[in-house]
Design an enzyme around this catalytic site. Sequence first.
Site, PDB file in Angstrom:
ATOM      1  N   TYR A  74       4.238   8.109   0.573  1.00 17.75           N
ATOM      2  CA  TYR A  74       4.733   6.724   0.568  1.00 17.75           C
ATOM      3  C   TYR A  74       5.928   6.616   1.503  1.00 17.75           C
ATOM      4  CZ  TYR A  74       7.171   2.557  -1.156  1.00 17.75           C
ATOM      5  OH  TYR A  74       7.831   1.351  -1.247  1.00 17.75           O
ATOM      6  N   LYS A 105       6.289   4.391   4.993  1.00 19.26           N
ATOM      7  CA  LYS A 105       7.339   3.385   5.176  1.00 19.26           C
ATOM      8  C   LYS A 105       8.228   3.718   6.369  1.00 19.26           C
ATOM      9  CE  LYS A 105       6.470   0.343   1.953  1.00 19.26           C
ATOM     10  NZ  LYS A 105       6.115  -1.052   2.310  1.00 19.26           N
TER      11      LYS A 105
END
Length: 254
Positions: A157, A161
Amino acid sequence: MSNTNGRVAVVTGATGGIGFEVAKRLGKEGYTVILNGIEDEIGVKRVAELTAQGITAEYYGFDVTNEAAVTSNINKIGAKYGKIDTLINNAGGLGGRSRFEDMTTEFYRFVMALNLDSTFFASRAAIPFLKKGENASIINYTSNAGWNAGGPGAGIYGTSKAAVHTLTRALAKDLAEYGIRVNAVSPGTIDTDFHKQIKSTKPEVFASWKNNIMLGRLGQPEDVAGVISFLASKDASFITAETIQIGGGQALGI
């Protein structure tokens, strides 16, 4: 409230949480707001809620990780309104947790698709219509995890990002000649269903998170919506390639 400024905003992942609050805020400011989501029944209800408040809103159901669906729907929206003024790539998420040793390729690709592919697909499709927009801009979402690489099991994740952070700056460079601005927001801990599991299973842990935030409270969806409203506005017409932290000082740690 009538659509006084004639501007069109597309908000992905807008059937709840931050995305819905962003759509509501822009709608109250006179935008026609296009909500995207994958839960069609909820999408229809959300549009009804906004319409009851005098906001001009529409719902388009499609999966932001599906290239063909994103492209065809953005094209439909652009063709209907003749332009897009603001694209808010709000859709995304943790996708689950996995340590790298045990991570399946499918999970890796899912999280990257949810956060990075979705932003790329929607931005690419919207560019021709943003060129026709007024003070046009794209607003993406990154995260503290893009800097600190995320907590246990959230490494991919964080990686996705971090990629959105760089994509934001790259798009800003690429689109500057057209006057299209590209910025990102990096929300801290915002009190939404994103944290539903830990709120229900470990409420004391969730409550303790505010102790790591300088301003001493969790964020609210309205906190993010206000910053996005600013970034989309003429007040921000000389701001591009920036990422704004919306975390009450959380990124510095205390």
